[in-house]
Design a protein around this motif. Structure first.
Motif, PDB file in Angstrom:
ATOM      1  N   GLU A 138       0.824  -1.214   0.000  1.00  0.00           N
ATOM      2  CA  GLU A 138       0.000   0.000   0.000  1.00  0.00           C
ATOM      3  C   GLU A 138       0.858   1.264   0.000  1.00  0.00           C
ATOM      4  OE1 GLU A 138      -3.617   2.097   2.572  1.00  0.00           O
ATOM      5  OE2 GLU A 138      -2.891   0.094   3.116  1.00  0.00           O
ATOM      6  N   ARG A 139       1.893   1.265   0.838  1.00  0.00           N
ATOM      7  CA  ARG A 139       2.749   2.457   0.906  1.00  0.00           C
ATOM      8  C   ARG A 139       3.560   2.623  -0.373  1.00  0.00           C
ATOM      9  NH1 ARG A 139       7.385   4.010   5.426  1.00  0.00           N
ATOM     10  NH2 ARG A 139       7.779   6.105   4.619  1.00  0.00           N
ATOM     11  N   ALA A 182       1.236   3.980  -3.098  1.00  0.00           N
ATOM     12  CA  ALA A 182       0.916   5.390  -2.898  1.00  0.00           C
ATOM     13  C   ALA A 182       2.103   6.276  -3.257  1.00  0.00           C
ATOM     14  CB  ALA A 182       0.492   5.630  -1.453  1.00  0.00           C
ATOM     15  N   ARG A 216       2.689   6.619  -6.930  1.00  0.00           N
ATOM     16  CA  ARG A 216       1.714   7.549  -7.498  1.00  0.00           C
ATOM     17  C   ARG A 216       2.116   8.990  -7.209  1.00  0.00           C
ATOM     18  NH1 ARG A 216      -2.288   5.592  -5.119  1.00  0.00           N
ATOM     19  NH2 ARG A 216      -2.728   7.113  -3.491  1.00  0.00           N
ATOM     20  N   TYR A 217       2.523   9.256  -5.964  1.00  0.00           N
ATOM     21  CA  TYR A 217       2.893  10.626  -5.601  1.00  0.00           C
ATOM     22  C   TYR A 217       4.184  11.068  -6.294  1.00  0.00           C
ATOM     23  CZ  TYR A 217      -0.611  10.387  -1.869  1.00  0.00           C
ATOM     24  OH  TYR A 217      -1.772  10.272  -1.166  1.00  0.00           O
ATOM     25  N   ARG A 258      -1.380   8.232 -11.535  1.00  0.00           N
ATOM     26  CA  ARG A 258      -2.203   7.198 -10.900  1.00  0.00           C
ATOM     27  C   ARG A 258      -2.275   5.952 -11.778  1.00  0.00           C
ATOM     28  NH1 ARG A 258      -6.131   7.539  -7.013  1.00  0.00           N
ATOM     29  NH2 ARG A 258      -5.994   9.814  -7.060  1.00  0.00           N
ATOM     30  N   ARG A 309      -6.664  12.225   1.224  1.00  0.00           N
ATOM     31  CA  ARG A 309      -5.692  11.629   0.306  1.00  0.00           C
ATOM     32  C   ARG A 309      -5.839  12.202  -1.101  1.00  0.00           C
ATOM     33  NH1 ARG A 309      -6.841   6.876   3.425  1.00  0.00           N
ATOM     34  NH2 ARG A 309      -8.438   6.224   1.917  1.00  0.00           N
ATOM     35  N   HIS A 315      -2.988  14.230  -3.229  1.00  0.00           N
ATOM     36  CA  HIS A 315      -2.604  13.824  -4.582  1.00  0.00           C
ATOM     37  C   HIS A 315      -2.809  14.972  -5.566  1.00  0.00           C
ATOM     38  CE1 HIS A 315      -1.875  11.272  -8.025  1.00  0.00           C
ATOM     39  NE2 HIS A 315      -3.034  11.632  -8.528  1.00  0.00           N
TER      40      HIS A 315
END
Length: 202
Positions: free
Chosen positions: A40-41, A44, A47-48, A53, A134, A138
């Motif tokens: 999950e991290r 994320a 993506r960041y 995305r 979140r 983003h």
């Protein structure tokens, strides 16, 4: 039939790494547990970091593939999560360089990019508020250019040192500190402006 999944016991990452290294061909249970803990991290942050995305799932999978095949090179000097974050950073930076080259090759004219820590606390509890929080992060990061966004994420989300960031980006320590300072200021300004827009619309 007996469930062969690993029991939910507090096994450390280091122990899972040792199990993964000792397991036979095709036995991915230990490594799958490492993936479950960190996916999950990593997703994320992919993506960041890249601002994409759509590409984040593929990048995440590629990071774990690299980690799996590079596991025997993991010396245990740092925590597994830190080692994994470094793989992710390098992979995302390479992806961004490749994407930039492809854009330069495809376009005659490239438009100019638009010119405190990222952990801005949501004002209310609840899953809906967390999701909105979140999405806001983003959205703000997507508006920032790579020069400020990348070192900011590496520092405040990946928790890398200034020296590690400088080495990864090939810039000096003073440049890293200045970019992170400017990045935090721009993030706060954009985030507060976005919250004001939402407040006016509600």
């Amino acid at each position: 039939m007996q469930d062969e999944r690993l029991p939910p016991s507090p096994i450390s990452d280091d122990e899972l790494v040792q199990r993964a290294l000792a397991s036979g061909r095709g036995d991915l249970r230990a490594f799958d547990e490492l993936v479950r803990r960190h996916q999950e991290r990593i997703s994320a942050n992919c993506r960041y970091l890249t601002g994409s995305r759509d590409d984040a799932p593929d990048l995440t999978q590629e990071v774990f593939v690299k980690a799996y095949f590079g596991l025997r090179g993991f010396e245990g000097r740092a925590q597994f999560g830190t080692w994994l974050q470094r793989i992710k950073v390098n992979h995302c930076l390479n992806f961004m360089d490749r994407r930039k080259r492809e854009r330069l090759e495809a376009l005659d004219d490239v438009p100019a990019a638009a010119s405190g820590p990222l952990t801005v606390q949501p004002e209310a509890d609840g899953e809906l508020q967390r999701q909105e929080h979140r999405r806001a992060i983003h959205a703000v990061l997507s508006e920032m250019n790579d020069t400020l966004r990348v070192p900011l994420i590496m520092c405040d989300m990946d928790e890398l040192s200034y020296q590690e960031i400088a080495e990864a980006l090939g810039i000096g320590l003073s440049a890293v500190k200045m970019r992170i300072k400017r990045g935090r200021e721009e993030f706060r300004r954009r985030y507060e402006a976005l919250q004001d827009v939402h407040a006016m619309a509600s």
